[in-house]
Design a protein around this motif. Structure first.
Motif, short mmCIF file in Angstrom:
data_model
loop_
_atom_site.label_atom_id
_atom_site.label_comp_id
_atom_site.label_asym_id
_atom_site.label_seq_id
_atom_site.Cartn_x
_atom_site.Cartn_y
_atom_site.Cartn_z
N PRO A 168 28.25 46.95 30.72
CA PRO A 168 28.37 45.63 31.36
C PRO A 168 29.81 45.17 31.49
O PRO A 168 30.16 44.50 32.46
N LEU A 169 30.66 45.54 30.52
CA LEU A 169 32.07 45.17 30.62
C LEU A 169 32.71 45.80 31.85
O LEU A 169 33.43 45.13 32.60
N LEU A 170 32.45 47.09 32.06
CA LEU A 170 33.01 47.77 33.23
C LEU A 170 32.49 47.16 34.52
O LEU A 170 33.24 46.98 35.49
N LEU A 171 31.21 46.83 34.55
CA LEU A 171 30.62 46.23 35.75
C LEU A 171 31.21 44.86 36.04
O LEU A 171 31.50 44.52 37.20
N VAL A 172 31.41 44.07 35.00
CA VAL A 172 32.00 42.73 35.18
C VAL A 172 33.44 42.85 35.67
O VAL A 172 33.86 42.15 36.61
N MET A 178 36.79 43.35 42.65
CA MET A 178 36.33 43.33 44.03
C MET A 178 36.40 41.93 44.62
O MET A 178 36.83 41.75 45.77
N ALA A 179 36.01 40.94 43.84
CA ALA A 179 36.09 39.55 44.30
C ALA A 179 37.55 39.15 44.52
O ALA A 179 37.88 38.43 45.48
N ASN A 180 38.42 39.62 43.65
CA ASN A 180 39.85 39.35 43.78
C ASN A 180 40.39 39.89 45.10
O ASN A 180 41.16 39.23 45.80
N ALA A 204 38.71 48.54 40.83
CA ALA A 204 37.25 48.40 40.93
C ALA A 204 36.58 49.73 41.26
O ALA A 204 35.51 50.04 40.72
N SER A 205 37.18 50.52 42.13
CA SER A 205 36.59 51.80 42.53
C SER A 205 36.37 52.70 41.32
O SER A 205 35.32 53.34 41.17
N ILE A 206 37.36 52.75 40.44
CA ILE A 206 37.31 53.62 39.26
C ILE A 206 36.35 53.06 38.22
O ILE A 206 35.52 53.80 37.65
N LEU A 207 36.43 51.76 37.97
CA LEU A 207 35.57 51.15 36.95
C LEU A 207 34.10 51.23 37.33
O LEU A 207 33.24 51.51 36.48
N LEU A 208 33.81 51.00 38.59
CA LEU A 208 32.42 51.03 39.04
C LEU A 208 31.83 52.42 38.91
O LEU A 208 30.69 52.60 38.44
#
Length: 340
Positions: A168-172, A178-180, A204-208
């Motif tokens: 969940p931390l990575l998703l958040v 992405m919102a940024n 975001a690409s890497i974390l997701l």
């Protein structure tokens, strides 16, 4: 009966090794596909889509998957992890920056030592926005983001012990990044580089992809995403959504998640897809991909800004990249991994 059951339930070491090699082969092939997209996009652009930018996203989602496997599943020792990253990345980068600064000194893409320092300290993605850019080094922004992601993911692996909390931390964090990006581009009217060269956006690409990899490892990936055609369908959807006609933030809000699904769904893909990615041409391109990525940029600038013939420029890319791989990248990595 028990021996037969054991044979079926516990694969032999040879079968396990073969499975691992196949997995690594098609991931190398994905890396080969990534650099192929970059080269096509830069030297033989297709109207309506920027394949160079798309190829970078292919690289990023692969990095997310691999980092999740290394740091959160295998729990690779961090000291050894960073040594391996350094030996893999830095020698070839150092040689490229120094030789490019010398060789290009009398050309329209000459750059000074200050730009070289930002490339070698992995700060170029912000320095290129805030200070000044050097065309021959413009591709280093993506390498900076990867290096920053290594540090962030390593820190998370050291601080957060429970994988149930990591996901969940990575998703958040991915959602916030992405919102940024969408906010910066749509509402603050920043241009592409000012928005998407930043680690606080593009990570975001890497974390997701890392989060999806961990969901898969924990058996929590929805069955809908484990079908044999998911990887192809998701990748095709991502390519379509990267068309120039699609608003740029949609590339990163929708297309990138599809690519993250695709690279993780390769494990369930058809033999045709995994076999194609595991083929010798694709895996060889994958092995050369880092050196190719480093050296393509100056030649691309001559094609893009000076109208040079792309074919001899591409030959030059491969000549420099193969010298880099066989004389610098691979020997330096092997020596450092063995002696450091």
């Amino acid at each position: 009966m028990s021996e037969i059951s054991a044979t079926h339930l516990v694969p032999s070491r040879a079968i396990a090794d073969r499975s691992a090699r196949t997995r690594l082969a098609y991931l190398d092939g994905w890396r080969g596909l990534s650099i192929a997209l970059v080269l096509i996009g830069h030297f033989f652009p297709i109207p309506g889509i920027n394949l160079g930018v798309l190829g970078v996203e292919f690289f990023f989602v692969l990095s997310g998957r691999l980092m999740a496997e290394i740091l959160f599943i295998e729990r690779y020792p961090l000291k050894k992890f960073f040594k391996r990253r350094f030996s893999r990345i830095y020698p070839a980068l150092l040689v490229f920056v120094v030789l490019a600064m010398i060789a290009l000194s009398a050309t329209f893409i000459a750059f000074k030592w200050k730009a070289a320092v930002t490339a070698l300290t992995f700060t170029y993605n912000y320095a290129g926005i805030l200070l000044n850019r050097a065309g021959a080094l413009d591709h280093i922004w993506s390498l900076c983001i990867e290096e920053h992601a290594y540090i962030i993911l390593a820190a998370i692996s050291a601080i957060v012990a429970s994988r149930s909390r990591v996901i969940p931390l990575l998703l958040v964090l991915a959602a916030l990044a992405m919102a940024n990006g969408a906010l910066s581009y749509w509402f603050l009217h920043m241009d592409y580089e000012t928005t998407y060269w930043r680690t606080d956006v593009h990570i975001a690409s890497i974390l997701l992809s890392a989060a999806i990899c961990l969901l898969k490892a924990d058996g929590k990936l929805p069955s809908l995403l484990t079908g044999p055609y998911v990887a192809v369908a998701a990748a095709a959807g991502a390519v379509f959504l990267f068309m120039d006609a699609v608003p740029t933030p949609i590339h990163y809000l929708v297309a990138v998640p599809l690519l993250a699904i695709a690279v993780n769904a390769l494990d369930f893909s058809t033999r045709f897809l995994s076999g194609w990615l595991s083929s010798l041409p694709m895996t060889t391109l994958g092995l050369w991909s880092y050196s190719l990525y480093l050296w393509q940029q100056p030649f691309y600038k001559f094609v893009y800004e000076q109208g040079s013939n792309p074919w001899p420029m591409l030959v030059g890319v491969f000549a420099c990249a193969l010298c880099s791989y066989y004389l610098i990248e691979r020997p330096a990595r092997e020596w450092l991994n063995r002696n450091w």
